[in-house]
Scaffold this active site. Structure first.
Site, PDB file in Angstrom:
ATOM      1  N   SER A 145      37.647   3.821  -0.165  1.00 24.97           N
ATOM      2  CA  SER A 145      36.762   4.386  -1.566  1.00 24.97           C
ATOM      3  C   SER A 145      37.158   3.922  -2.674  1.00 24.97           C
ATOM      4  O   SER A 145      38.328   3.454  -2.819  1.00 24.97           O
ATOM      5  CB  SER A 145      37.105   6.126  -1.437  1.00 24.97           C
ATOM      6  N   TYR A 157      43.534  12.226  -0.954  1.00 24.46           N
ATOM      7  CA  TYR A 157      42.631  11.152  -0.430  1.00 24.46           C
ATOM      8  C   TYR A 157      42.707   9.944  -1.068  1.00 24.46           C
ATOM      9  O   TYR A 157      42.559   8.782  -0.283  1.00 24.46           O
ATOM     10  CB  TYR A 157      41.331  11.822  -1.314  1.00 24.46           C
ATOM     11  N   LYS A 161      43.015   6.718   1.356  1.00 20.17           N
ATOM     12  CA  LYS A 161      41.956   5.559   1.196  1.00 20.17           C
ATOM     13  C   LYS A 161      42.785   4.153   1.003  1.00 20.17           C
ATOM     14  O   LYS A 161      42.252   3.230   1.448  1.00 20.17           O
ATOM     15  CB  LYS A 161      41.012   6.053   0.261  1.00 20.17           C
TER      16      LYS A 161
END
Ligand code: NAP
Length: 256
Positions: A145, A157, A161
Site C-alpha cells: 500500500s 497497517y 505493508k
C-alpha cells in the site's frame, strides 16, 4: 496476457477474494486463462466470486480459510491442489484495517493487522511455494500500500505493508532460482468497502471521502479494483519472468 504457454492452464489462489481488489483480481486472472481458487474467511462469500467467474465461462472454486491460521492454510492449499491442480500463482491480498492514532491503538489492533497481513502472507506463501518449486515456475504477488510510506492513524497497517515489501524482496532472492518471481503491488486510494470504514471513522460519507481523495490524485480520480487487478495480472503473466522483487505503486500518481 496468457497463462497457457504449454496448454495447461495455471492455477491461481487469490486471498481475500470475496470482494474488492481480491474479487477483481480473481476475475481478471480467470479472464487471462487461469483456474482460480477464490479464498476468503467465509466460503459462502467467496462463492459469489467463483460463481461470477464460472458465469463468464471460467473455472473457479471458493475456499474458506483464515490466512492467519496455519492448519487452515495448509488444508486450503492442499484442497486447491487436489481440485484444480498445483497452485503456482499466489496473490496475497487478504487484509484488514484497525486504524487509530498510536496513543489510542490497542495491543489487539496491532496484533490483528500483523496476523492477517504478515503472518497470513507468510503462511500462504510457505504452503504455495512447495508447489511452485516443484513446478519450477511460480508467481507471488503481495498487496502492499502507499501507506507503507507512512500514514497518520495507521502505524500498524503501515508497518505491515512496509514489512510485505521486505518479505517480497526476500522471496524474490530465495525463490528466483526455481523460476518463481515475487513482486508487490502498492495501491493508493481504491474505492472498496475497506475505505467505507475509513469514512465512518472520519465522520463523513463514503462519497465525500471519494470526492476529497480524487482532488488530491494527479489523474483526477480514485482507483478502482480493476486498476489494481491489471497490475497484479502483469506480474502473474508469462511475460513478467524477468521482473522480480519489485514494488509497483498503483496510485494515479507518484505517491498517495
Ligand atoms: P476489502 O474490500 O476489505 O476486502 C478484503 C477481503 O479480505 C475481505 O473479503 C475480507 O473478508 C478478507 N479477509 C480479511 N481477513 C481475512 C483473513 N484472515 N483470511 C482470509 N480473508 C480475509 O479490502 P480491499 O480494499 O479490496 O483490499 C485488498 C488488499 O489491498 C488489502 O490487503 C488492502 O490492505 C490492500 N489495499 C487496499 C487499498 C484500498 O484503497 N482499498 C489501498 C492499498 C492497499 P471479510 O469481509 O470476511 O472480512
Amino acid at each position: 496476457m496468457t497463462h497457457q504457454p504449454t496448454g495447461a492452464p495455471r492455477v491461481a489462489i487469490v486471498t481475500g477474494a470475496a470482494r474488492g481488489i481480491g474479487a477483481a483480481t480473481a476475475r481478471r486472472l480467470a479472464a487471462d486463462g487461469c483456474l482460480v481458487a477464490a479464498l476468503d474467511l467465509d466460503e459462502s462469500q467467496a462463492a459469489a466470486t467463483s460463481a461470477a467467474i464460472e458465469a463468464d465461462g471460467g473455472r473457479a472454486i471458493a475456499v474458506g480459510a483464515d490466512v492467519s491460521d496455519a492448519a487452515a492454510v495448509e488444508a486450503a492449499v492442499a484442497r486447491v491442489a487436489a481440485e484444480l491442480g498445483a497452485p503456482t500463482i499466489l496473490v496475497n491480498n487478504a487484509g484488514i484495517l484497525r486504524d487509530n492514532l498510536l496513543f489510542k491503538m490497542s495491543d489487539g489492533d496491532w496484533d490483528a493487522v500483523m496476523q492477517v497481513h504478515l503472518r497470513g502472507a507468510f503462511l500462504m506463501t510457505r504452503a504455495a511455494q512447495a508447489h511452485q518449486v516443484e513446478a519450477k515456475w511460480g508467481r507471488i504477488v503481495n498487496l502492499s500500500s502507499t501507506s507503507a510510506l507512512g500514514n497518520r492513524g495507521q502505524a500498524n497497517y503501515a508497518a505491515a505493508k512496509a514489512g510485505l515489501q521486505g518479505f517480497t524482496k526476500t522471496l524474490a532472492i530465495e525463490l528466483g532460482r526455481y523460476g518463481v518471481t515475487a513482486n508487490a503491488v502498492a495501491p493508493g486510494f481504491i474505492a472498496t468497502d475497506m475505505l467505507r470504514q475509513t469514512a465512518e471513522r472520519m465522520g463523513i460519507t463514503f462519497e465525500q471521502l471519494l470526492e476529497g481523495a480524487a482532488k488530491e490524485i494527479p489523474v483526477g480520480r480514485v482507483g478502482q479494483p480493476e486498476d489494481v487487478a491489471a497490475a497484479v495480472a502483469f506480474f502473474c503473466s508469462e511475460a513478467a519472468s524477468f521482473v522480480s522483487g519489485q514494488v509497483l505503486y498503483v496510485a494515479g500518481g507518484p505517491k498517495a
